[in-house]
Design an enzyme around this catalytic site. Structure first.
Site, PDB file in Angstrom:
ATOM      1  CG  ASP A  18      -1.932   1.056   1.256  1.00  0.00           C
ATOM      2  OD1 ASP A  18      -2.311   1.521   0.168  1.00  0.00           O
ATOM      3  OD2 ASP A  18      -2.372   1.456   2.351  1.00  0.00           O
ATOM      4  CD  GLU A  21      -0.503   5.358  -3.955  1.00  0.00           C
ATOM      5  OE1 GLU A  21       0.045   5.567  -2.855  1.00  0.00           O
ATOM      6  OE2 GLU A  21      -1.263   4.414  -4.162  1.00  0.00           O
ATOM      7  CG  ASP A  60      -8.107   4.706   0.721  1.00  0.00           C
ATOM      8  OD1 ASP A  60      -7.995   3.460   0.765  1.00  0.00           O
ATOM      9  OD2 ASP A  60      -7.265   5.471   1.202  1.00  0.00           O
TER      10      ASP A  60
HETATM   11  C1  GLC Z   1      -4.690   3.384   2.880  1.00  0.00           C
HETATM   12  C2  GLC Z   1      -5.213   2.167   2.124  1.00  0.00           C
HETATM   13  C3  GLC Z   1      -6.258   1.466   2.961  1.00  0.00           C
HETATM   14  C4  GLC Z   1      -5.654   1.095   4.300  1.00  0.00           C
HETATM   15  C5  GLC Z   1      -5.108   2.341   5.015  1.00  0.00           C
HETATM   16  C6  GLC Z   1      -4.367   2.008   6.294  1.00  0.00           C
HETATM   17  O1  GLC Z   1      -5.676   4.346   3.013  1.00  0.00           O
HETATM   18  O2  GLC Z   1      -5.703   2.506   0.866  1.00  0.00           O
HETATM   19  O3  GLC Z   1      -6.735   0.340   2.282  1.00  0.00           O
HETATM   20  O4  GLC Z   1      -6.617   0.490   5.100  1.00  0.00           O
HETATM   21  O5  GLC Z   1      -4.206   3.004   4.150  1.00  0.00           O
HETATM   22  O6  GLC Z   1      -3.303   1.163   6.053  1.00  0.00           O
END
Ligand code: GLC
Length: 787
Positions: free
Chosen positions: A406, A409, A483
């Site tokens: 995650d 980017e 998200d």
């Molecule tokens: C980001 C991710 C989400 C995750 C959060 C905490 O917002 O896109 O899926 O739960 O981070 O890690």
């Protein structure tokens, strides 16, 4: 929107051709002002165009297109004419003007596919050196545009302008631009002729489909080369196949990765995770994986656990306990490594010099969840190796089965939301700034993570999921759409994003079912789940800010409906696995938009909600509150209502009644659909396999791929063909599934079996003419029917 145009915008153009040269099947044209163009035939239907504004080509390197594909060269026939040159690849005909290197491309029948407006041009980039490289083409009458990765908004991109610059966009909406993923590939379609363009450039890029000037479509990037592949083909499906040939195919994931997954930000303790797992089992709701989000870590330090008593004191005990219930554990990993001299990953990173540096040498420092962090340079092979090596001990100690990457980017909590542009990257031996590496950073992180899992669990197939991606990312991971908000509009947006990704070579995708931010309600959750179980990746996830989002969180009737649809996911799993296996070999998407199914049918051009899973199943999710039915379009051909068996003639819109416990679902006539019994998870041996026959004009066909669900052992591919009462099975491969019987169900009113003879044996009577059993190893069955 930042356009990427320099302030003193001054366009420069190629001059007139003064020489051309053919060497090793590549044709090189040079202009009097030094500008050059190289045309390479990768295959008759794929041409590569590279422009060098001052005649110097960069070293040929790409993260998206593998060298063995990039180096394919077919011979091109070049003819010189007064006004320019004609280059023939066998499948595509390029007419190149002597003045200005303008290109017109036709198919082999002389139909116009693409026509330059200004064509290639550029302007100097005084801030960073190099050029902003641009391409503009005439929009043909009734031209539509599709693809471009995870972009929200209408499926047809005509009239839109979109930027590719991977961004962390919490709670995005249909206008948000850019988004997380960067896939510079689009499909154009006009006069029933499709083509594809893949712009292999990782700088911030912009694609304009008639937004600025209604009759012109253009794309440009803030640096690098104008290097694009032009793809032809008889159909959109063929263009998608060409693109997937270029950028590579997904590996077959373990079967459990296609089961139902449950996630939340965050299950705060291992006790909570175990309680959730037990709830699944006691309610008999199937589940294959539970995810742990950032709070499992010790102060958000990647590769650590918060071992305090009320958190995750013994992760191995948890994962072993889950495994005993048939549930895998997947953990999140972010790229930011906390700056903390007492933290071993930080120490090792410093010792091995793996972190990204600013232009003048200091390490880049950026805030993410743990506070100040350094970030590995995943564009360096050495650093990727370092990262991959972190996995074997971590996986061994914690018993994880998959990894969720995650914030790649990469996201940083600063004004720019990412690295400053001067941060340096290796770019696999082509040192550059973040301007060039930004859009591939997430891809390279998922690549190193996949390799890490392969090192940790060499006998298993890796499962990685990523948020950011670049073209070709399908080789390394699955993806989710980020998200997304818990609203009806976002159910629709997520559906379009998945379809668009799937058209862009990346098919193993899904949404946060129920929505991530905000508050879902029972109806929205159930409707979203009805869609999500038909997406290739199927996971419920939510921010947990406002409410719980487990299948039972909304009470009845929602819990029972959620269970019914998760069970349906498990029934169609053998079919989905078979479609996935085909996807790994041919690149045919798992999730298919109407435009992919029939681009000759104008009704399929703009409708955005219907999609099929493989060839055989089509749906159109309910996307409005209170709806007990909806209009949808069935492509041409015969279709059967999955729930009632009622046949429909496609090529028409129809109203489908679907109370809350149902969803529009149709089976294509002529399909043999394998469905299994419902299991609590995908590793439970199958009790039986049903083969549902939906004959059209007496004929139905289908296949079934099976293996042990993980690892690299034997497999079997079965092909079924039903032809007016003769049913054959051919098989390839040594794998033998645990069950011994097929239950055959014939969904045809006018068929009733009376006697069956298996492989030439004595005929026997059957009690129910439309449902009977056959041995799993049958080769040919002849069925005598009563009219
Ligand atoms: C980001 C991710 C989400 C995750 C959060 C905490 O917002 O896109 O899926 O739960 O981070 O890690």
């Amino acid at each position: 929107m930042e356009t990427g145009m320099p302030a003193d915008f001054g366009e420069l153009f190629p001059g007139s051709i003064v020489s051309f040269l053919e060497r090793e099947n590549v044709v090189l044209f040079e202009c009097d002002n030094g500008c050059a163009l190289r045309i390479q035939g990768i295959s008759p239907e794929i041409l590569r165009f590279r422009f060098a504004s001052e005649g110097h080509f960069e070293e040929d390197f790409s993260y998206a297109v593998l060298p063995e594909i990039r180096n394919q060269k077919i011979s091109l026939k070049v003819t010189e004419r007064e006004e320019g040159f004609v280059i023939d690849s066998g499948g595509l005909l390029v007419k190149l003007s002597r003045e200005g290197l303008k290109i017109q491309i036709e198919d082999s029948k002389g139909n116009l596919l693409s026509q330059d407006e200004k064509g290639f041009h550029w302007c100097e980039n005084h801030d960073f050196g190099g050029c902003v490289v641009m391409m503009s083409r005439v929009i043909q009458p009734h031209e539509h545009f599709y693809g471009l990765g995870d972009i929200p908004g209408h499926k047809n991109l005509r009239g839109q302008r979109r930027m590719l610059w991977g961004s962390d966009v919490y709670g995005y909406n249909s206008e948000t631009n850019p988004l997380y993923k960067n896939i510079p590939f689009f499909i154009g379609l006009h006069h029933q002729r499709p083509y594809g363009i893949f712009f292999d450039n990782s700088f911030r890029s912009i694609f304009d489909f008639g937004n600025e000037r209604p009759s012109v479509s253009s794309f440009w990037a803030q640096g690098g080369e104008m290097d694009f592949y032009f793809m032809g083909g008889e159909s959109t499906a063929q263009v998608v196949e060409q693109y997937s040939h270029l950028t590579g195919r997904a590996e077959l994931p373990p079967l459990w990765a296609l089961g139902f997954h449950q996630c939340k930000w965050s299950y705060k303790s291992q006790d909570e995770v175990m309680t959730i797992a037990e709830e699944f089992r006691s309610r008999e709701i199937p589940c294959d994986a539970i995810y742990v989000d950032i709070d499992y870590m010790d102060g958000f330090r990647c590769f650590t656990w918060n071992h305090s008593e009320d958190a995750y004191p013994d992760p191995k005990r948890m994962t072993t306990g889950l495994e005993a219930m048939g549930i895998k554990t997947v953990a999140i990993i972010d790229p930011g490594i906390k700056i903390d001299p007492s933290y071993s990953v930080y120490q090792s990173g410093i010792e091995n010099d793996v972190f990204c540096r600013r232009m003048d040498g200091p390490l880049f420092r950026g805030n993410v969840w743990p506070g100040p962090c350094h970030f590995p340079d995943f564009t360096s092979e050495r650093v990727r190796n370092w990262w991959s090596d972190l996995f074997p001990p971590f996986i061994e100690q914690s018993g994880l089965a998959g990894i969720w990457t995650d914030m790649n980017e990469p996201a940083v909590f600063n004004e720019e939301k990412t690295f400053p542009r001067d941060v340096r990257h290796d770019y696999d031996g082509h040192p550059c700034s973040h301007r060039k590496a930004h859009n591939v950073y997430g891809m390279q992180m998922s690549r190193a993570t996949q390799e890490g899992l392969k090192r940790a669990l060499p006998d298993k197939r890796p499962f990685v999921i990523t948020r950011s991606a670049f073209a070709g990312n399908q080789r390394y991971s699955s993806a989710w759409t980020g998200d997304i908000q818990s609203t009806w509009e976002h159910l629709k947006i997520g559906n379009i994003q998945c379809q668009r990704l799937s058209l862009s070579g990346f098919s193993f995708v899904g949404t946060d079912i129920g929505g991530f931010s905000g508050r879902s309600d029972g109806e929205l959750f159930v409707r979203w789940l009805q869609m999500g179980i038909l997406h290739p990746f199927c996971r419920v996830h939510s921010s947990g800010d406002e409410n719980d989002q487990e299948p039972w969180s909304f009470g009845e009737p929602y819990t029972s409906i959620a269970k019914k649809f998760i069970e349906l996911r498990y029934q169609i799993l053998p079919y989905l696995y078979t479609v996935f296996e085909e996807h790994t070999r041919t690149g045919a998407p798992i999730l298919r938009s109407l435009i992919y199914l029939d681009d000759h049918d104008p009704e399929c051009h703009d409708r955005a909600e219907e999609f099929s899973l493989g060839k055989g199943l089509i749906t159109c999710p309910i996307s409005k509150p209170g709806a007990t039915g909806r209009w949808m379009y069935l492509p041409k051909g015969e279709w059967f209502d999955f729930w009632t068996d009622k046949p429909f003639r496609g090529g028409a819109e129809l109203w489908v009644n679907v109370p809350l416990d149902s969803t529009p679902l149709f089976v294509r006539g002529g399909t043999v659909l394998p469905l299994s019994d419902v299991r609590q998870n995908s590793t439970v041996p199958l009790k039986f396999m049903e083969l549902h026959l939906y004959p059209t004009e007496g004929v139905a066909e289908g296949s079934l791929y099976e293996d042990q669900g993980d690892g690299y052992g034997d497999s079997v591919k079965k092909e079924f063909r039903w032809n007016r009462g003769t049913f054959t099975q051919s098989r390839e491969g040594a794998y033998s599934p645990g069950y011994h019987t097929y239950r055959v169900i014939v969904h045809s009113q006018d068929f009733g079996a009376k006697q069956i003879s298996v492989d030439g044996g004595e005929p026997f009577e059957v009690a129910n003419g439309q449902a009977f059993e056959l041995p799993e190893n049958f080769k040919e069955v002849v069925i005598e029917s009563s009219p």
